[in-house]
Write a protein that holds these residues in place. Structure first.
Motif, PDB file in Angstrom:
ATOM      1  N   ILE A 122     -18.926  18.427   5.709  1.00 40.80           N
ATOM      2  CA  ILE A 122     -19.117  17.226   5.825  1.00 40.80           C
ATOM      3  C   ILE A 122     -21.030  17.012   5.291  1.00 40.80           C
ATOM      4  CG2 ILE A 122     -19.585  15.155   6.141  1.00 40.80           C
ATOM      5  CD1 ILE A 122     -16.926  15.326   7.171  1.00 40.80           C
ATOM      6  N   ASP A 123     -21.147  17.774   6.420  1.00 39.02           N
ATOM      7  CA  ASP A 123     -23.285  17.901   6.854  1.00 39.02           C
ATOM      8  C   ASP A 123     -23.765  18.657   5.399  1.00 39.02           C
ATOM      9  OD1 ASP A 123     -22.584  16.265   9.031  1.00 39.02           O
ATOM     10  OD2 ASP A 123     -23.240  18.061  10.484  1.00 39.02           O
ATOM     11  N   ASP A 124     -22.628  19.547   5.012  1.00 41.36           N
ATOM     12  CA  ASP A 124     -22.906  20.414   4.225  1.00 41.36           C
ATOM     13  C   ASP A 124     -23.556  19.433   3.073  1.00 41.36           C
ATOM     14  OD1 ASP A 124     -24.192  22.637   5.635  1.00 41.36           O
ATOM     15  OD2 ASP A 124     -21.651  23.777   4.710  1.00 41.36           O
ATOM     16  N   LEU A 125     -22.926  19.034   2.206  1.00 36.26           N
ATOM     17  CA  LEU A 125     -22.311  18.307   1.322  1.00 36.26           C
ATOM     18  C   LEU A 125     -22.689  17.069   0.593  1.00 36.26           C
ATOM     19  CD1 LEU A 125     -18.227  18.103   1.576  1.00 36.26           C
ATOM     20  CD2 LEU A 125     -19.427  19.090  -0.813  1.00 36.26           C
ATOM     21  N   CYS A 126     -23.430  16.307   2.035  1.00 33.57           N
ATOM     22  CA  CYS A 126     -24.762  15.051   1.836  1.00 33.57           C
ATOM     23  C   CYS A 126     -25.473  15.936   2.141  1.00 33.57           C
ATOM     24  CB  CYS A 126     -23.824  14.415   3.547  1.00 33.57           C
ATOM     25  SG  CYS A 126     -22.596  13.445   3.939  1.00 33.57           S
ATOM     26  N   ARG A 127     -25.822  17.103   2.938  1.00 31.76           N
ATOM     27  CA  ARG A 127     -27.854  16.699   2.883  1.00 31.76           C
ATOM     28  C   ARG A 127     -28.045  18.176   1.205  1.00 31.76           C
ATOM     29  NH1 ARG A 127     -27.045  20.209   6.487  1.00 31.76           N
ATOM     30  NH2 ARG A 127     -26.558  21.492   6.068  1.00 31.76           N
ATOM     31  N   ALA A 128     -26.530  18.607   0.883  1.00 32.79           N
ATOM     32  CA  ALA A 128     -26.733  19.543  -0.550  1.00 32.79           C
ATOM     33  C   ALA A 128     -26.523  19.373  -1.199  1.00 32.79           C
ATOM     34  CB  ALA A 128     -27.569  21.043  -0.080  1.00 32.79           C
ATOM     35  N   GLY A 129     -24.822  18.893  -1.243  1.00 37.15           N
ATOM     36  CA  GLY A 129     -23.917  18.458  -2.485  1.00 37.15           C
ATOM     37  C   GLY A 129     -22.902  20.059  -2.278  1.00 37.15           C
ATOM     38  N   THR A 130     -23.807  20.686  -1.762  1.00 36.34           N
ATOM     39  CA  THR A 130     -22.416  21.844  -2.338  1.00 36.34           C
ATOM     40  C   THR A 130     -22.365  22.249  -0.482  1.00 36.34           C
ATOM     41  OG1 THR A 130     -21.945  23.787  -2.777  1.00 36.34           O
ATOM     42  CG2 THR A 130     -24.214  23.629  -2.227  1.00 36.34           C
ATOM     43  N   ILE A 131     -21.120  23.201  -0.507  1.00 38.79           N
ATOM     44  CA  ILE A 131     -21.148  23.674   0.999  1.00 38.79           C
ATOM     45  C   ILE A 131     -21.614  25.196   1.288  1.00 38.79           C
ATOM     46  CG2 ILE A 131     -19.009  24.647   2.448  1.00 38.79           C
ATOM     47  CD1 ILE A 131     -17.033  22.465   1.398  1.00 38.79           C
ATOM     48  N   ALA A 132     -22.296  25.528   2.767  1.00 38.06           N
ATOM     49  CA  ALA A 132     -23.350  26.660   2.365  1.00 38.06           C
ATOM     50  C   ALA A 132     -22.048  27.493   2.665  1.00 38.06           C
ATOM     51  CB  ALA A 132     -24.067  26.085   3.399  1.00 38.06           C
ATOM     52  N   GLU A 133     -22.680  28.670   1.693  1.00 39.91           N
ATOM     53  CA  GLU A 133     -21.715  30.244   2.195  1.00 39.91           C
ATOM     54  C   GLU A 133     -20.885  30.307   3.551  1.00 39.91           C
ATOM     55  OE1 GLU A 133     -20.599  32.312  -0.303  1.00 39.91           O
ATOM     56  OE2 GLU A 133     -21.602  30.697  -1.247  1.00 39.91           O
ATOM     57  N   GLU A 134     -22.239  29.942   4.903  1.00 41.14           N
ATOM     58  CA  GLU A 134     -22.205  30.456   5.748  1.00 41.14           C
ATOM     59  C   GLU A 134     -20.990  29.695   6.260  1.00 41.14           C
ATOM     60  OE1 GLU A 134     -25.643  27.760   6.715  1.00 41.14           O
ATOM     61  OE2 GLU A 134     -25.255  29.767   5.403  1.00 41.14           O
ATOM     62  N   ASN A 135     -20.725  28.370   5.918  1.00 38.76           N
ATOM     63  CA  ASN A 135     -19.451  27.571   6.430  1.00 38.76           C
ATOM     64  C   ASN A 135     -18.293  27.783   5.471  1.00 38.76           C
ATOM     65  OD1 ASN A 135     -20.415  26.576   8.381  1.00 38.76           O
ATOM     66  ND2 ASN A 135     -21.956  24.981   7.384  1.00 38.76           N
ATOM     67  N   LEU A 136     -18.764  28.313   4.040  1.00 35.69           N
ATOM     68  CA  LEU A 136     -17.508  27.867   3.015  1.00 35.69           C
ATOM     69  C   LEU A 136     -15.905  28.639   3.327  1.00 35.69           C
ATOM     70  CD1 LEU A 136     -16.911  26.682   0.566  1.00 35.69           C
ATOM     71  CD2 LEU A 136     -17.891  28.969  -1.044  1.00 35.69           C
ATOM     72  N   ALA A 137     -16.649  29.895   3.599  1.00 39.54           N
ATOM     73  CA  ALA A 137     -15.107  30.844   3.801  1.00 39.54           C
ATOM     74  C   ALA A 137     -14.033  29.808   5.507  1.00 39.54           C
ATOM     75  CB  ALA A 137     -15.187  31.995   4.819  1.00 39.54           C
ATOM     76  N   SER A 138     -14.680  29.096   6.286  1.00 39.90           N
ATOM     77  CA  SER A 138     -13.496  28.380   7.330  1.00 39.90           C
ATOM     78  C   SER A 138     -13.169  27.977   6.841  1.00 39.90           C
ATOM     79  CB  SER A 138     -14.717  28.064   8.617  1.00 39.90           C
ATOM     80  OG  SER A 138     -15.992  27.012   8.412  1.00 39.90           O
ATOM     81  N   PHE A 139     -13.938  26.442   5.840  1.00 42.80           N
ATOM     82  CA  PHE A 139     -13.692  25.664   5.093  1.00 42.80           C
ATOM     83  C   PHE A 139     -12.248  26.086   4.858  1.00 42.80           C
ATOM     84  CE2 PHE A 139     -13.671  22.737   0.969  1.00 42.80           C
ATOM     85  CZ  PHE A 139     -13.543  21.160   1.935  1.00 42.80           C
ATOM     86  N   GLN A 140     -12.049  26.771   3.009  1.00 42.77           N
ATOM     87  CA  GLN A 140     -11.017  26.774   2.574  1.00 42.77           C
ATOM     88  C   GLN A 140      -9.433  27.972   3.398  1.00 42.77           C
ATOM     89  OE1 GLN A 140     -13.423  30.403   0.425  1.00 42.77           O
ATOM     90  NE2 GLN A 140     -13.574  28.424  -1.579  1.00 42.77           N
ATOM     91  N   ARG A 141      -9.921  28.390   4.511  1.00 43.31           N
ATOM     92  CA  ARG A 141      -9.539  28.684   5.678  1.00 43.31           C
ATOM     93  C   ARG A 141      -8.680  27.845   6.001  1.00 43.31           C
ATOM     94  NH1 ARG A 141     -12.338  31.096   8.471  1.00 43.31           N
ATOM     95  NH2 ARG A 141     -11.666  30.282  10.448  1.00 43.31           N
ATOM     96  N   PHE A 142      -9.733  26.718   6.594  1.00 37.07           N
ATOM     97  CA  PHE A 142      -8.663  25.122   7.006  1.00 37.07           C
ATOM     98  C   PHE A 142      -8.071  24.408   6.017  1.00 37.07           C
ATOM     99  CE2 PHE A 142     -11.227  26.747  10.868  1.00 37.07           C
ATOM    100  CZ  PHE A 142     -10.607  26.668  11.980  1.00 37.07           C
TER     101      PHE A 142
END
Length: 182
Positions: A122-142
């Motif tokens: 959420i913080d990534d989306l709010c800040r940059a409009g996308t999910i940062a690479e370092e957070n993407l794998a866990s987002f997709q896993r969960f």
């Protein structure tokens, strides 16, 4: 002066009455923000109720984390406070977790690993409009693909809600929570 966004008071036109009946009420009361939406029948039709339905693929707790963090990131005390007052108890949030949605970091110990991943996304989306690479794998896993879409839609919707509430300077509801002090 005629172009100031303010809460519209009934009676509404028949078209707007049909739209506004789909908005949730708090003890029969139609929130000020929803009445601000009524300044545009088109906007009111496309508004929020469709993402707050019982068919969401997200648990109430997950949905509220998205909403609280997005509105906190947008400094929208109005919507944050309404959701804390109405949904925080049912979502099972502790006082520390409620406070952390506004003042905490995404890795705050108040959250479990899945919730930390959600907050970081959420913080990534709010800040940059996308999910940062370092957070993407866990987002997709969960989160399933359907849940990922719901999370992004909620985040986007509550950016819009925040923009409307803040831009219209909607007065805080008497029953709503207030932001914690840092």
């Amino acid at each position: 002066m005629g172009n100031i966004l303010t809460p519209v008071m009934p009676p509404y036109s028949p078209e707007l009455t049909a739209v506004m009946q789909h908005y949730p009420r708090q003890d029969g009361y139609l929130l000020k923000l929803f009445r601000v939406f009524a300044n545009s029948a088109r906007f009111a039709k496309k508004g929020v109720p469709n993402l707050l339905d019982k068919d969401s693929p997200l648990l109430l707790r997950e949905r509220e984390i998205v909403i609280l963090r997005t509105t906190a990131n947008n400094d929208c005390e109005y919507e944050w406070g309404v959701h804390v007052a109405i949904f925080a108890g049912a979502a099972g949030f502790s006082e520390a977790q409620i406070s952390a949605t506004k003042t905490g970091k995404c890795d705050d110990p108040a959250w479990d690993d899945k919730e930390k991943s959600l907050l970081a996304s959420i913080d990534d989306l709010c800040r940059a409009g996308t999910i940062a690479e370092e957070n993407l794998a866990s987002f997709q896993r969960f989160w399933t693909r359907e849940e990922q879409m719901e999370i992004m839609a909620l985040c986007g919707t509550y950016h819009t809600v925040s923009f409307v509430a803040n831009g219209a300077r909607v007065e805080l509801e008497d029953f709503a929570a207030r932001f914690p002090t840092a």
